[in-house]
Structure formats: structure tokens, C-alpha cells
Design an enzyme around this catalytic site. Structure first.
Site, PDB file in Angstrom:
ATOM      1  N   GLY A  12       0.797  -1.230   0.000  1.00  0.00           N
ATOM      2  CA  GLY A  12       0.000   0.000   0.000  1.00  0.00           C
ATOM      3  C   GLY A  12       0.824   1.271   0.000  1.00  0.00           C
ATOM      4  O   GLY A  12       0.376   2.299   0.512  1.00  0.00           O
ATOM      5  N   ARG A  65     -14.948 -16.261  -8.895  1.00  0.00           N
ATOM      6  CA  ARG A  65     -14.647 -14.851  -9.147  1.00  0.00           C
ATOM      7  C   ARG A  65     -15.913 -13.990  -9.196  1.00  0.00           C
ATOM      8  O   ARG A  65     -15.938 -12.864  -8.700  1.00  0.00           O
ATOM      9  CB  ARG A  65     -13.883 -14.741 -10.487  1.00  0.00           C
ATOM     10  CG  ARG A  65     -13.272 -13.388 -10.751  1.00  0.00           C
ATOM     11  CD  ARG A  65     -12.460 -13.370 -12.036  1.00  0.00           C
ATOM     12  NE  ARG A  65     -11.323 -14.264 -12.047  1.00  0.00           N
ATOM     13  CZ  ARG A  65     -10.166 -14.037 -11.420  1.00  0.00           C
ATOM     14  NH1 ARG A  65      -9.999 -12.939 -10.724  1.00  0.00           N
ATOM     15  NH2 ARG A  65      -9.187 -14.913 -11.476  1.00  0.00           N
ATOM     16  N   ARG A  91      -5.843  -8.718  -8.502  1.00  0.00           N
ATOM     17  CA  ARG A  91      -6.940  -9.593  -8.909  1.00  0.00           C
ATOM     18  C   ARG A  91      -7.413  -9.177 -10.293  1.00  0.00           C
ATOM     19  O   ARG A  91      -7.496  -7.981 -10.587  1.00  0.00           O
ATOM     20  CB  ARG A  91      -8.139  -9.430  -7.955  1.00  0.00           C
ATOM     21  CG  ARG A  91      -7.878  -9.819  -6.528  1.00  0.00           C
ATOM     22  CD  ARG A  91      -8.182 -11.261  -6.252  1.00  0.00           C
ATOM     23  NE  ARG A  91      -9.481 -11.698  -6.739  1.00  0.00           N
ATOM     24  CZ  ARG A  91      -9.839 -12.980  -6.815  1.00  0.00           C
ATOM     25  NH1 ARG A  91      -9.007 -13.931  -6.448  1.00  0.00           N
ATOM     26  NH2 ARG A  91     -11.028 -13.314  -7.274  1.00  0.00           N
ATOM     27  N   LEU A  93     -10.396  -8.544 -12.689  1.00  0.00           N
ATOM     28  CA  LEU A  93     -11.766  -8.123 -12.391  1.00  0.00           C
ATOM     29  C   LEU A  93     -12.738  -8.654 -13.439  1.00  0.00           C
ATOM     30  O   LEU A  93     -12.402  -8.745 -14.618  1.00  0.00           O
ATOM     31  CB  LEU A  93     -11.835  -6.592 -12.369  1.00  0.00           C
ATOM     32  CG  LEU A  93     -10.866  -5.915 -11.400  1.00  0.00           C
ATOM     33  CD1 LEU A  93     -10.830  -4.411 -11.656  1.00  0.00           C
ATOM     34  CD2 LEU A  93     -11.250  -6.209  -9.960  1.00  0.00           C
ATOM     35  N   HIS A 109       0.049   0.657 -13.277  1.00  0.00           N
ATOM     36  CA  HIS A 109       0.743  -0.537 -13.760  1.00  0.00           C
ATOM     37  C   HIS A 109       2.223  -0.219 -13.922  1.00  0.00           C
ATOM     38  O   HIS A 109       2.580   0.825 -14.468  1.00  0.00           O
ATOM     39  CB  HIS A 109       0.141  -0.969 -15.110  1.00  0.00           C
ATOM     40  CG  HIS A 109       0.729  -2.253 -15.617  1.00  0.00           C
ATOM     41  ND1 HIS A 109       0.365  -3.478 -15.114  1.00  0.00           N
ATOM     42  CD2 HIS A 109       1.680  -2.494 -16.553  1.00  0.00           C
ATOM     43  CE1 HIS A 109       1.056  -4.428 -15.729  1.00  0.00           C
ATOM     44  NE2 HIS A 109       1.856  -3.852 -16.608  1.00  0.00           N
ATOM     45  N   GLU A 143     -10.358  -4.788 -21.215  1.00  0.00           N
ATOM     46  CA  GLU A 143      -9.095  -5.386 -21.672  1.00  0.00           C
ATOM     47  C   GLU A 143      -8.027  -5.231 -20.583  1.00  0.00           C
ATOM     48  O   GLU A 143      -7.721  -4.110 -20.164  1.00  0.00           O
ATOM     49  CB  GLU A 143      -8.614  -4.695 -22.958  1.00  0.00           C
ATOM     50  CG  GLU A 143      -7.487  -5.431 -23.627  1.00  0.00           C
ATOM     51  CD  GLU A 143      -6.730  -4.554 -24.628  1.00  0.00           C
ATOM     52  OE1 GLU A 143      -5.550  -4.851 -24.878  1.00  0.00           O
ATOM     53  OE2 GLU A 143      -7.314  -3.573 -25.130  1.00  0.00           O
TER      54      GLU A 143
HETATM   55  C1  GAR Z   1       2.915  -1.313  -7.629  1.00  0.00           C
HETATM   56  O1  GAR Z   1       4.212  -1.360  -8.157  1.00  0.00           O
HETATM   57  C2  GAR Z   1       1.882  -1.395  -8.721  1.00  0.00           C
HETATM   58  O2  GAR Z   1       2.279  -0.764  -9.901  1.00  0.00           O
HETATM   59  C3  GAR Z   1       1.774  -2.873  -8.908  1.00  0.00           C
HETATM   60  O3  GAR Z   1       1.826  -3.401  -7.606  1.00  0.00           O
HETATM   61  C4  GAR Z   1       2.633  -2.556  -6.795  1.00  0.00           C
HETATM   62  C5  GAR Z   1       1.913  -2.246  -5.510  1.00  0.00           C
HETATM   63  O4  GAR Z   1       2.734  -1.561  -4.607  1.00  0.00           O
HETATM   64  N1  GAR Z   1       0.563  -3.235  -9.591  1.00  0.00           N
HETATM   65  C6  GAR Z   1       0.471  -4.223 -10.473  1.00  0.00           C
HETATM   66  O5  GAR Z   1       1.405  -4.940 -10.756  1.00  0.00           O
HETATM   67  C7  GAR Z   1      -0.891  -4.409 -11.077  1.00  0.00           C
HETATM   68  N2  GAR Z   1      -0.865  -5.430 -12.090  1.00  0.00           N
HETATM   69  P1  GAR Z   1       2.121  -0.860  -3.319  1.00  0.00           P
HETATM   70  O6  GAR Z   1       1.246  -1.877  -2.607  1.00  0.00           O
HETATM   71  O7  GAR Z   1       3.319  -0.510  -2.487  1.00  0.00           O
HETATM   72  O8  GAR Z   1       1.359   0.349  -3.755  1.00  0.00           O
END
Ligand code: GAR
Length: 210
Positions: A12, A65, A91, A93, A109, A143
């Protein structure tokens, strides 16, 4: 002020960056709730420390799901959010959920989309010998990792750097662009229109990250 619900599965740190800006007034909105699908997500503690509702909805308690996502929509909607923010929510969606939040669902991302949708983005960028890498905030559509782009931050890959180093550097960029995108949305400077993302022209020079 806008009402924001943030979905997490882990640390987080992006949630924290957004919380900080709601608390100091840079984001004209409040995080109404943080929802995790994992009981051990540290982001739940961050929410509690900020005085925000921290809710657990464990996907392992659901048969499939569809039933999990239906319960998730119900929980999210109980907070009547203007914006739903995926911040490391790991997850996939359902189309029903994505359609329900059309135009008010953000994701971040860790790649320069449309490159490297899916997982292991840092490793893939390094193995491909790319010269640059980065992260992307986008509206979520059906997508996977394919929705309209809001903002990207890029960085040059340092010759010889390892995955951890690159991941850490990209993470720091995420903490800059995600709160910025939320700021724009909450200030009504950004929306998803019929023909794509509509961004107030004043946002662009100020951002410096495009
Ligand atoms: C982040 O790097 C985010 O871009 C990635 O998870 C991490 C969460 O970090 N998200 C994905 O890979 C989505 N496919 P955080 O919990 O420290 O914010």
C-alpha cells in the site's frame, strides 16, 4: 470533496502517497475506505493509522470470481465513491465490475503501457534490453491493462542495474504520478469521454511527467 475507495492487496505504498495528499489538501477528496482481498496486507494498517475504514474481503471465502466481485461491488458501493483506485490490487476483475465503474476506475501498472501488460514487468524490460522503463496510470476497461492512458512516468534503465533497483526506482515514480492523476480527477480536470481521456490542457505543463 470527492469520495475515493482504494483497493489493495499488499504494502500500500501508493495508497500512502494518495492518503498523504488527501490529508494535506493537495487532493480535493477523501479516502472513504481501503479494501484488501488479503488479510496480511500492510496497507490495511496504513488505513487504520490514517483513521480510514479498513475492510477485508478475502477472496478465499468465495466460491468463484463472480461471487467475490459481486460482494466487492456491494462493499465498494456502500461508500458511494466518485472514484475507485486500484493500488496494487492483484486480482483480475470481472467485466461486470469493470463496466459498473466505467469512467471512475483507475489502475497503476509498473510498465510503459502498452508494453508489458501482466506480471514481471521489470524483469521483462531488463531482459529485453530496453533503454527505458516506467509506470502508467490508466482508466480500467475490460481489456487487461489495456484501458485509456492518463499519465506515464519514464526513466532510463541504468546499464547493469538489477530488478530490485529498477523496481524501487519505478515505485518512486508511481508515488508521484498516482496522486497527481487522482488530483486531476478530483478537481474535475480529467474524465473519460466518448472519444477517450479528456484532460484539462493546464494539467500537462504542470505535470512534467508525460
Ligand atoms: C505497484 O508497483 C503497482 O504498480 C503494482 O503493484 C505494486 C503495488 O505496490 N501493480 C500491479 O502490478 C498491477 N498489475 P504498493 O502496494 O506498495 O502500492
Amino acid at each position: 470533496p470527492k469520495r475515493i475507495v482504494v483497493l489493495i492487496s499488499g504494502s500500500g505504498s501508493n495508497l500512502q502517497a494518495i492518503l498523504d495528499q488527501t490529508l494535506d489538501g493537495q487532493i480535493r477528496g477523501n479516502v472513504a475506505a481501503v479494501i484488501s482481498n488479503r488479510p496480511d496486507a500492510y496497507g490495511l494498517t496504513r488505513a487504520e493509522q490514517a483513521g480510514v475504514d479498513a475492510r477485508l474481503l478475502d477472496h478465499k471465502q468465495f466460491a468463484d470470481r463472480e461471487s467475490f466481485d459481486a460482494a466487492l461491488v456491494e462493499l465498494i458501493d456502500s461508500y458511494q465513491p466518485d472514484l475507485v483506485v486500484l493500488a496494487g490490487f492483484m486480482r483480475i476483475l470481472t467485466p461486470e465490475l469493470v463496466r459498473h465503474y466505467h469512467g471512475r476506475l483507475f489502475n497503476i501498472h509498473p510498465s510503459l503501457l502498452p508494453k508489458y501488460k501482466g506480471l514481471h514487468t521489470h524483469q521483462r524490460a531488463l531482459e529485453a534490453g530496453d533503454e527505458e522503463h516506467g509506470c502508467t496510470v490508466h482508466f480500467v476497461t475490460e481489456e487487461l491493462d489495456g484501458g485509456p492512458l492518463v499519465i506515464q512516468a519514464r526513466t532510463n534503465i541504468v546499464p547493469g542495474e538489477d530488478i530490485q533497483n529498477l523496481q524501487q526506482r519505478v515505485h518512486q515514480l508511481e508515488h508521484k504520478i498516482y496522486p497527481l492523476a487522482v488530483q486531476w480527477f478530483c478537481n474535475d480536470r480529467l474524465k473519460l469521454g466518448e472519444s477517450g481521456v479528456q484532460l484539462d490542457h493546464e494539467c500537462l505543463p504542470e505535470s512534467g511527467y508525460q
